[in-house]
Design a protein around this motif. Structure first.
Motif, mmCIF file in Angstrom:
data_model
loop_
_atom_site.group_PDB
_atom_site.id
_atom_site.type_symbol
_atom_site.label_atom_id
_atom_site.label_comp_id
_atom_site.label_asym_id
_atom_site.label_seq_id
_atom_site.Cartn_x
_atom_site.Cartn_y
_atom_site.Cartn_z
ATOM 1 N N ALA A 1 0.837 -1.200 0.000
ATOM 2 C CA ALA A 1 0.000 0.000 0.000
ATOM 3 C C ALA A 1 0.873 1.251 0.000
ATOM 4 O O ALA A 1 2.051 1.204 0.361
ATOM 5 C CB ALA A 1 -0.910 -0.010 1.220
ATOM 6 N N ASP A 2 0.292 2.361 -0.404
ATOM 7 C CA ASP A 2 1.067 3.600 -0.374
ATOM 8 C C ASP A 2 1.033 4.223 1.018
ATOM 9 O O ASP A 2 0.228 3.845 1.874
ATOM 10 C CB ASP A 2 0.598 4.572 -1.457
ATOM 11 N N LEU A 3 1.883 5.192 1.230
ATOM 12 C CA LEU A 3 2.053 5.802 2.554
ATOM 13 C C LEU A 3 0.756 6.402 3.090
ATOM 14 O O LEU A 3 0.397 6.181 4.240
ATOM 15 C CB LEU A 3 3.159 6.868 2.509
ATOM 16 N N LEU A 4 0.052 7.176 2.290
ATOM 17 C CA LEU A 4 -1.164 7.822 2.781
ATOM 18 C C LEU A 4 -2.237 6.796 3.145
ATOM 19 O O LEU A 4 -2.972 6.969 4.111
ATOM 20 C CB LEU A 4 -1.699 8.835 1.771
ATOM 21 N N ALA B 1 13.020 6.974 2.368
ATOM 22 C CA ALA B 1 12.850 8.376 1.987
ATOM 23 C C ALA B 1 12.133 9.116 3.107
ATOM 24 O O ALA B 1 11.341 8.535 3.839
ATOM 25 C CB ALA B 1 12.032 8.468 0.708
ATOM 26 N N THR B 2 12.434 10.408 3.214
ATOM 27 C CA THR B 2 11.712 11.257 4.156
ATOM 28 C C THR B 2 10.654 12.006 3.366
ATOM 29 O O THR B 2 10.962 12.747 2.433
ATOM 30 C CB THR B 2 12.665 12.230 4.873
ATOM 31 N N THR C 1 1.256 0.046 9.942
ATOM 32 C CA THR C 1 0.622 -1.252 9.698
ATOM 33 C C THR C 1 1.615 -2.305 10.167
ATOM 34 O O THR C 1 2.721 -1.977 10.609
ATOM 35 C CB THR C 1 0.327 -1.478 8.194
ATOM 36 N N ASN C 2 1.261 -3.558 10.019
ATOM 37 C CA ASN C 2 2.195 -4.637 10.388
ATOM 38 C C ASN C 2 3.458 -4.604 9.528
ATOM 39 O O ASN C 2 4.511 -5.044 9.955
ATOM 40 C CB ASN C 2 1.525 -6.007 10.264
ATOM 41 N N GLU C 3 3.334 -4.094 8.315
ATOM 42 C CA GLU C 3 4.474 -4.053 7.392
ATOM 43 C C GLU C 3 5.196 -2.711 7.339
ATOM 44 O O GLU C 3 6.350 -2.645 6.963
ATOM 45 C CB GLU C 3 4.017 -4.395 5.967
ATOM 46 N N ARG C 4 4.520 -1.627 7.680
ATOM 47 C CA ARG C 4 5.120 -0.293 7.487
ATOM 48 C C ARG C 4 5.565 0.318 8.807
ATOM 49 O O ARG C 4 4.786 0.701 9.638
ATOM 50 C CB ARG C 4 4.114 0.638 6.819
ATOM 51 N N TRP C 5 6.877 0.461 8.948
ATOM 52 C CA TRP C 5 7.478 1.187 10.060
ATOM 53 C C TRP C 5 7.759 2.602 9.570
ATOM 54 O O TRP C 5 7.854 2.857 8.367
ATOM 55 C CB TRP C 5 8.783 0.544 10.526
ATOM 56 N N CYS C 6 7.919 3.508 10.489
ATOM 57 C CA CYS C 6 8.331 4.851 10.103
ATOM 58 C C CYS C 6 8.929 5.578 11.298
ATOM 59 O O CYS C 6 8.665 5.240 12.448
ATOM 60 C CB CYS C 6 7.169 5.664 9.531
ATOM 61 N N LEU C 7 9.764 6.536 11.013
ATOM 62 C CA LEU C 7 10.225 7.521 11.991
ATOM 63 C C LEU C 7 9.390 8.754 11.726
ATOM 64 O O LEU C 7 9.330 9.245 10.599
ATOM 65 C CB LEU C 7 11.708 7.842 11.794
ATOM 66 N N LEU C 8 8.726 9.230 12.739
ATOM 67 C CA LEU C 8 7.780 10.313 12.570
ATOM 68 C C LEU C 8 8.247 11.556 13.309
ATOM 69 O O LEU C 8 8.595 11.480 14.482
ATOM 70 C CB LEU C 8 6.431 9.843 13.140
ATOM 71 N N ASN C 9 8.283 12.673 12.619
ATOM 72 C CA ASN C 9 8.659 13.953 13.224
ATOM 73 C C ASN C 9 7.533 14.950 12.969
ATOM 74 O O ASN C 9 7.293 15.341 11.827
ATOM 75 C CB ASN C 9 9.974 14.469 12.620
ATOM 76 N N ILE C 10 6.834 15.328 14.030
ATOM 77 C CA ILE C 10 5.778 16.329 13.891
ATOM 78 C C ILE C 10 6.440 17.705 13.891
ATOM 79 O O ILE C 10 7.182 18.047 14.796
ATOM 80 C CB ILE C 10 4.745 16.205 15.024
ATOM 81 N N ASP D 1 6.957 14.986 9.065
ATOM 82 C CA ASP D 1 7.924 14.305 8.215
ATOM 83 C C ASP D 1 7.891 12.841 8.597
ATOM 84 O O ASP D 1 7.956 12.497 9.783
ATOM 85 C CB ASP D 1 9.345 14.848 8.421
ATOM 86 N N ILE D 2 7.789 11.989 7.591
ATOM 87 C CA ILE D 2 7.740 10.550 7.817
ATOM 88 C C ILE D 2 8.890 9.921 7.041
ATOM 89 O O ILE D 2 8.937 10.016 5.808
ATOM 90 C CB ILE D 2 6.399 9.950 7.343
ATOM 91 N N THR D 3 9.817 9.310 7.758
ATOM 92 C CA THR D 3 10.904 8.578 7.110
ATOM 93 C C THR D 3 10.524 7.109 7.107
ATOM 94 O O THR D 3 10.260 6.521 8.165
ATOM 95 C CB THR D 3 12.234 8.798 7.842
ATOM 96 N N THR D 4 10.453 6.543 5.925
ATOM 97 C CA THR D 4 10.046 5.151 5.773
ATOM 98 C C THR D 4 10.595 4.626 4.456
ATOM 99 O O THR D 4 11.236 5.380 3.708
ATOM 100 C CB THR D 4 8.498 5.027 5.826
ATOM 101 N N TYR D 5 10.334 3.368 4.158
ATOM 102 C CA TYR D 5 10.780 2.825 2.883
ATOM 103 C C TYR D 5 9.957 3.444 1.765
ATOM 104 O O TYR D 5 8.873 3.970 1.984
ATOM 105 C CB TYR D 5 10.696 1.299 2.872
ATOM 106 N N THR D 6 10.463 3.377 0.556
ATOM 107 C CA THR D 6 9.746 3.955 -0.575
ATOM 108 C C THR D 6 8.715 2.954 -1.105
ATOM 109 O O THR D 6 8.880 1.747 -0.979
ATOM 110 C CB THR D 6 10.718 4.326 -1.721
ATOM 111 N N ASP D 7 7.639 3.482 -1.664
ATOM 112 C CA ASP D 7 6.578 2.633 -2.219
ATOM 113 C C ASP D 7 6.986 2.168 -3.600
ATOM 114 O O ASP D 7 7.614 2.853 -4.341
ATOM 115 C CB ASP D 7 5.257 3.411 -2.314
#
Length: 128
Positions: A2-5, A53-54, A91-100, A122-128
């Protein structure tokens, strides 16, 4: 994958913070009631140590009641606020580093007298 959003929407829905609001991704349509919109815009240079990517996302809440829009934006802000590690699992598959980037702020009042409140992350995660 799935995509990030979509993953962000899934996370917010699972948190029960969305409530009865309608959620849109990359748009906001004319509809009655409270609306939450998730917009992705230009991100920043990725962190070299992370293979990903961030990406920048704006979370927007629209409602006829300025108070309700502001309170919902704060609720979403609190749900997305990272813990000490900064890591969230959307999600179970998507981790992220989140900076508000800032607390919720008033964006505008439109011609229908609806208030918009939002904040950027800003969300740093793997690319879709």
């Amino acid at each position: 994958m799935a995509d990030l959003l979509s993953d962000l929407e899934t996370f917010l829905m699972a948190s029960n913070a969305v409530g009865s609001a309608t959620v849109f991704r990359d748009t906001i349509r004319e509809t009655e009631g409270m609306v939450i919109a998730l917009y992705e815009y230009m991100g920043t240079t990725p962190i070299p140590q992370i293979d990903g990517a961030t990406r920048a996302v704006q979370v927007v809440v629209r409602d006829k009641s300025a108070t309700a829009a502001k309170e919902k934006a704060r609720e979403l802000y609190n749900v997305l606020a990272p813990d000490d590690s900064g890591i969230k699992y959307l999600t179970n598959e998507r981790w992220c580093l989140l900076n508000i980037k800032q607390p919720p702020f008033k964006i505008k009042v439109d011609e229908e007298d609806r208030s918009y409140y939002g904040f950027n992350i800003d969300i740093t995660t793997y690319t879709d």
